[in-house]
Design a protein around this motif. Structure first.
Motif, PDB file in Angstrom:
ATOM      1  N   ALA A  47       0.831  -1.214   0.000  1.00 31.73           N
ATOM      2  CA  ALA A  47       0.000   0.000   0.000  1.00 31.73           C
ATOM      3  C   ALA A  47       0.860   1.256   0.000  1.00 31.73           C
ATOM      4  O   ALA A  47       0.586   2.214  -0.742  1.00 31.73           O
ATOM      5  N   PHE A  48       1.904   1.264   0.839  1.00 33.69           N
ATOM      6  CA  PHE A  48       2.775   2.440   0.900  1.00 33.69           C
ATOM      7  C   PHE A  48       3.527   2.615  -0.419  1.00 33.69           C
ATOM      8  O   PHE A  48       3.639   3.730  -0.944  1.00 33.69           O
ATOM      9  N   LEU A  49       4.052   1.521  -0.958  1.00 32.31           N
ATOM     10  CA  LEU A  49       4.815   1.607  -2.205  1.00 32.31           C
ATOM     11  C   LEU A  49       3.933   2.020  -3.384  1.00 32.31           C
ATOM     12  O   LEU A  49       4.377   2.749  -4.271  1.00 32.31           O
ATOM     13  N   ALA A  50       2.676   1.591  -3.382  1.00 32.04           N
ATOM     14  CA  ALA A  50       1.745   1.996  -4.436  1.00 32.04           C
ATOM     15  C   ALA A  50       1.490   3.493  -4.366  1.00 32.04           C
ATOM     16  O   ALA A  50       1.447   4.180  -5.407  1.00 32.04           O
ATOM     17  N   GLN A  51       1.342   4.029  -3.156  1.00 35.20           N
ATOM     18  CA  GLN A  51       1.140   5.466  -2.996  1.00 35.20           C
ATOM     19  C   GLN A  51       2.381   6.242  -3.407  1.00 35.20           C
ATOM     20  O   GLN A  51       2.290   7.299  -4.044  1.00 35.20           O
ATOM     21  N   LEU A  52       3.558   5.713  -3.069  1.00 33.88           N
ATOM     22  CA  LEU A  52       4.800   6.371  -3.446  1.00 33.88           C
ATOM     23  C   LEU A  52       4.972   6.356  -4.966  1.00 33.88           C
ATOM     24  O   LEU A  52       5.417   7.345  -5.561  1.00 33.88           O
ATOM     25  N   GLN A  53       4.608   5.250  -5.598  1.00 35.80           N
ATOM     26  CA  GLN A  53       4.675   5.181  -7.062  1.00 35.80           C
ATOM     27  C   GLN A  53       3.699   6.164  -7.694  1.00 35.80           C
ATOM     28  O   GLN A  53       4.020   6.826  -8.688  1.00 35.80           O
ATOM     29  N   ALA A  54       2.509   6.285  -7.112  1.00 37.74           N
ATOM     30  CA  ALA A  54       1.532   7.252  -7.616  1.00 37.74           C
ATOM     31  C   ALA A  54       2.072   8.672  -7.512  1.00 37.74           C
ATOM     32  O   ALA A  54       1.835   9.514  -8.398  1.00 37.74           O
ATOM     33  N   SER A  55       2.832   8.942  -6.453  1.00 38.34           N
ATOM     34  CA  SER A  55       3.435  10.268  -6.284  1.00 38.34           C
ATOM     35  C   SER A  55       4.508  10.519  -7.339  1.00 38.34           C
ATOM     36  O   SER A  55       4.621  11.634  -7.859  1.00 38.34           O
ATOM     37  N   VAL A  56       5.283   9.488  -7.649  1.00 34.49           N
ATOM     38  CA  VAL A  56       6.295   9.613  -8.714  1.00 34.49           C
ATOM     39  C   VAL A  56       5.617   9.922 -10.045  1.00 34.49           C
ATOM     40  O   VAL A  56       6.027  10.835 -10.783  1.00 34.49           O
ATOM     41  N   ASP A  57       4.568   9.182 -10.351  1.00 37.44           N
ATOM     42  CA  ASP A  57       3.864   9.372 -11.615  1.00 37.44           C
ATOM     43  C   ASP A  57       3.209  10.749 -11.697  1.00 37.44           C
ATOM     44  O   ASP A  57       3.220  11.397 -12.753  1.00 37.44           O
ATOM     45  N   LEU A  58       2.637  11.207 -10.576  1.00 35.92           N
ATOM     46  CA  LEU A  58       2.008  12.532 -10.554  1.00 35.92           C
ATOM     47  C   LEU A  58       3.052  13.629 -10.728  1.00 35.92           C
ATOM     48  O   LEU A  58       2.811  14.617 -11.436  1.00 35.92           O
ATOM     49  N   ALA A  59       4.211  13.455 -10.104  1.00 39.17           N
ATOM     50  CA  ALA A  59       5.291  14.433 -10.246  1.00 39.17           C
ATOM     51  C   ALA A  59       5.727  14.542 -11.698  1.00 39.17           C
ATOM     52  O   ALA A  59       6.001  15.636 -12.204  1.00 39.17           O
ATOM     53  N   ALA A  60       5.787  13.414 -12.390  1.00 36.92           N
ATOM     54  CA  ALA A  60       6.161  13.425 -13.808  1.00 36.92           C
ATOM     55  C   ALA A  60       5.060  14.076 -14.655  1.00 36.92           C
ATOM     56  O   ALA A  60       5.343  14.863 -15.567  1.00 36.92           O
ATOM     57  N   GLU A  61       3.820  13.762 -14.327  1.00 37.37           N
ATOM     58  CA  GLU A  61       2.689  14.316 -15.070  1.00 37.37           C
ATOM     59  C   GLU A  61       2.662  15.840 -14.967  1.00 37.37           C
ATOM     60  O   GLU A  61       2.342  16.536 -15.945  1.00 37.37           O
ATOM     61  N   HIS A  62       3.020  16.363 -13.801  1.00 35.03           N
ATOM     62  CA  HIS A  62       3.008  17.816 -13.593  1.00 35.03           C
ATOM     63  C   HIS A  62       4.379  18.445 -13.887  1.00 35.03           C
ATOM     64  O   HIS A  62       4.608  19.605 -13.557  1.00 35.03           O
TER      65      HIS A  62
END
Length: 336
Positions: A303-318
């Protein structure tokens, strides 16, 4: 005098010496380290240093100092008002070995080529607040369109705010964003020089003084915009001294275990209040209703790693980083 071992003794000497040498290697490696240098964003509003959470418990109870005392290793705490960007610079210059960071700062460092490894989760679902000028008429994120909003760029607050905006179909370009650190943003909002800012529970102090309103938090957004925090280490140091890292992680987990105990909630509030100069009521409100065993869970679980990956992807998107990367390849192979 030359001592000659009998033949039967020579048969066992080699494996015994080999085993002895193997046991001595970690001790020799630890002996090479005289000091570990830890970087922390300074979140204090007063004259003392505070990183809140794990850092304040570790320092108050001298847990790391005690853990490394036998090996003669000193612990150097380095607090940075410049938060994530300043800490990433220190890591790049080889000035620190470990760092407690919010998700975005750690992600930016890794994406920009810093050789860091994620060692432990340090906080999850950390609530964030929208503080606004009482005269600005702001009740929702939609009301921020065209308004002057202060954000501390390059820190977890920026990614948190981006996630919160995205949950409502908004982007930074819809606002007039100003880059200010937390203390500068608080001063500017209190003086009505900006319309709003986004940040931690410290913003509620402005509300309590009648200088701001808090129309919403990440809880009102079903968690969108909440922050994760991590402990990272400098790759070359980790590779050279894995036994030191192991001791640090076990001690860090000890502090987190203390934080997870409901019986320590009030003691923790009093500790941070004294160090960071936050009103106890602010910290009580921030932690109200939260399960401390979840908030301070050190595991790098799915769960934590999925959230961290989502943060990486969002950072790239923005476009906060050039391109995303796999969090699974960022972890230390012996991490919790």
């Amino acid at each position: 005098m030359i001592i000659v071992f009998p033949r039967f003794a020579r048969r066992f000497a080699a494996p015994v010496l080999a085993a002895l040498f193997t046991c001595m290697v970690p001790l020799a490696q630890a002996a090479d380290v005289r000091e570990i240098r830890i970087a922390v964003p300074d979140l204090s509003a007063g004259t003392q240093h505070s990183g809140t959470g794990t850092v304040d418990v570790l320092r108050n109870q001298q847990l790391l100092e005690k853990a490394f005392a036998e090996d003669g290793i000193k612990v150097q705490w380095n607090f940075f008002k410049g938060a994530g960007p300043a800490i990433n610079e220190a890591l790049a210059n080889g000035q620190v070995d470990f760092a407690y960071l919010g998700d975005l700062a750690a992600i930016i460092g890794k994406a920009n080529g810093l050789d860091t490894r994620v060692l432990s989760a340090n906080g999850r679902g950390i609530k964030q607040y929208l503080a606004v000028n009482p005269e600005a008429g702001i009740k929702t994120l939609q009301d921020l369109k065209g308004k002057h909003v202060a954000i501390f760029r390059g820190t977890a607050y920026q990614l948190s705010f981006a996630a919160a905006l995205a949950s409502q179909g908004l982007k930074e370009k819809d606002l007039k964003v100003i880059n200010l650190d937390i203390n500068a943003a608080v001063a500017a909002l209190g003086a009505k020089q900006i319309d709003a800012t986004w940040g931690s529970a410290s913003l509620t102090a402005l509300r309590d003084r009648g200088l701001a309103e808090i129309p919403l938090t990440t809880l009102d957004l079903r968690g969108a915009g909440s922050i994760q925090s991590v402990l990272v280490g400098y790759g070359p140091f980790i590779d050279a001294h894995p036994e030191v890292v192991d001791t640090l992680l076990k001690t860090n987990a000890q502090a987190l275990h203390w934080l997870q105990q409901e019986s320590n909630r009030q003691a923790y509030i009093e500790l941070v209040s004294g160090l960071a100069n936050y009103p106890q009521a602010t910290l009580q409100d921030d932690l109200q209703g939260l399960d401390l065993s979840v908030r301070f869970d050190p595991r790098l679980d799915p769960a934590f790693l999925a959230q961290l990956q989502a943060s990486v992807d969002l950072a790239a998107e923005h476009r906060l980083i050039r391109k995303p990367f796999k969090v699974s390849e960022w972890l230390w192979d012996k991490a919790l």
